[in-house]
Design a protein around this motif. Structure first.
Motif: not given
Length: 477
Positions: A208-211, A303-310, A429-435
């Motif tokens: 939801r936050r991505t959208l 990627c979305i840098p904020a996700h990968f950076s986390y 892991n939740v961030y990684a699995k999302y993509w």
């Protein structure tokens, strides 16, 4: 007065007294009857009021569930990173309005499925005040978005974006409230059930936050370019203009980066994490373990840098924490070395380095973070992906010290890295699995840890969300 007269008077007085007592008794009885009848009537009226109120509550609940059912019957319309990038190219007013209406219609669908998840929780968990607060936040947002009128103009879109921003700010409380809620339910609900619930909540939250953030970024970038095109200053508004000039378009891709440099993200995260630990331990700059980046150091990916950076930041923080704890004695035995420009132990660095290896293939990016921190405690290792196992649930109580958290790198500045939440690794892991990726950890007892991050490189993998409760499981790595 004669004796006979006195007897008659006494008899008359006695009769009068008897009649008075009889009348008094009848009056008291009648009053008691009236009081009883009134009380019964009041009780019956109150019962009817309560019954009517309960009926209204049941009707309201039934009405709300019928509304919810209409949205839970719909599947989320999933997207890929590549779609987000392509959509932003040649961004026009019509495309921006279409984006707004997609987000406006999609957010209530995704919220509805998570509201439904709350209703499947065991009753004891559903009454928890922290989880109830999240439920109420979700319901209000669901109700607002489903009622928001279709976006037709740029002004409509700006009002919609203001509403989305307000909700994003309100929902920055969600992670701490979820953390406190599940920590209090850890002894009441099966850990697997709570972990499944948390994974569903968090992966849907990311979606939801991505959208929302993508649309807000596109809208702000569009207005910024439009302002420049019209020669308006930052303080000037668009009051005199209902729509963009005919043919106006801009090249923007929002929060997505099409060619994100992996090594740059790693170096930035290493610098930030080092600063956090040096400040927390009152050490001079350059003391924290050095991070050595090797392998395909010129690799890029979408990627979305904020996700990968986390993800990278959390893995580096874990590595630094264990290395510094294992070699803490060197800080005490060689304190004089810290006064110099380099932190050394004899002829060696004070701490062994952390090595980050980057590997790029056609389809994937893999990053390995290797440390010499002694490995993970065997008692904890089986539960590193859990949010609520008793060995980790106590750490979630630390969320009482945090009002807001959005799972971003920059917010860690306000929280000491020495305060553990037991949250960073499963959230990574939740961030990684999302993509469509994964995070895995291999502990080498007595030596250190190798942590691996794998992510799709081309941005063509659809977001990994599921509407159906039973289809989203907690990590089984």
């Amino acid at each position: 007065m004669s004796l006979t007269g006195r007897r008659r008077l006494a008899s008359s007085v006695a009769g009068t007294a008897a009649r008075y007592e009889s009348l008094k008794l009848k009056t008291t009885t009648r009053a008691a009857t009236i009081t009883t009848t009134t009380a019964s009537a009041n009780t019956a009226a109150h019962a009817r009021t309560v019954s009517a109120q309960s009926g209204r509550n049941l009707q309201q609940k039934f009405y709300e569930n019928r509304i919810l059912d209409r949205y839970t019957a719909q599947e989320p319309k999933k997207i890929t990173l590549r779609q987000l990038v392509l959509f932003g190219r040649q961004l026009t007013e019509d495309k921006l309005v279409a984006s707004a209406n997609y987000v406006r219609s999609e957010l209530p669908v995704r919220l509805a499925h998570r509201i439904s998840d709350f209703q499947f929780l065991p009753y004891i968990a559903g009454t928890n005040p922290h989880l109830k607060m999240v439920y109420d936040l979700y319901w209000r947002a669901f109700d607002e978005f489903r009622k928001f009128a279709p976006v037709k103009t740029l002004d409509d879109n700006r009002r919609f974006c203001d509403n989305v921003k307000k909700n994003l700010l309100e929902h920055s409380q969600v992670i701490p409230q979820l953390g406190m809620g599940v920590s209090e339910c850890a002894d009441l609900v099966a850990p697997d059930e709570i972990d499944r619930f948390m994974n569903q909540m968090l992966i849907s939250r990311i979606s939801r936050r991505t959208l929302a953030e993508q649309h807000i970024a596109l809208s702000e970038q569009f207005d910024q370019d439009l302002r420049a095109h019209l020669g308006l200053s930052a303080a000037e508004g668009f009051a005199q203009m209902a729509s963009a000039p005919r043919g106006f378009a801009t090249q923007r891709i929002g929060i997505v980066q099409a060619d994100c440099r992996v090594a740059q993200i790693v170096n930035d995260c290493a610098l930030h994490a080092s600063g956090l630990y040096e400040e927390a331990h009152h050490l001079p700059p350059g003391t924290a373990p050095q991070v050595v980046v090797e392998g395909h150091t010129d690799a890029t990916f979408m990627c979305i840098p904020a996700h990968f950076s986390y993800i990278i930041h959390e893995l580096l923080k874990n590595a630094m924490s264990h290395v510094m704890a294992r070699y803490a004695a060197r800080l005490d035995s060689d304190a004089s070395a810290l006064a110099g420009s380099k932190a050394v132990f004899g002829s060696e660095p004070l701490f062994p380095p952390i090595r980050v290896t980057i590997c790029s293939s056609h389809n994937d990016i893999v990053v390995r973070v290797s440390d010499q921190g002694g490995g993970i405690n065997p008692e904890i290792l089986p539960y590193i992906w859990s949010f609520t196992h008793p060995l980790k649930a106590k750490r979630l109580h630390n969320f009482h010290a945090v009002n807001r958290m959005e799972a971003r790198v920059d917010e860690s500045d306000s929280v000491s890295p020495l305060m553990s939440f037991g949250f960073g690794l499963p959230m990574s892991n939740v961030y990684a699995k999302y993509w469509g990726g994964s995070v895995s950890v291999h502990s080498l007892p007595g030596y250190g840890v190798d942590a691996y991050v794998q992510l799709p490189r081309l941005g063509n993998v659809v977001e990994n969300i599921s509407a159906r409760r039973a289809q989203v499981d907690c990590n089984d790595s």
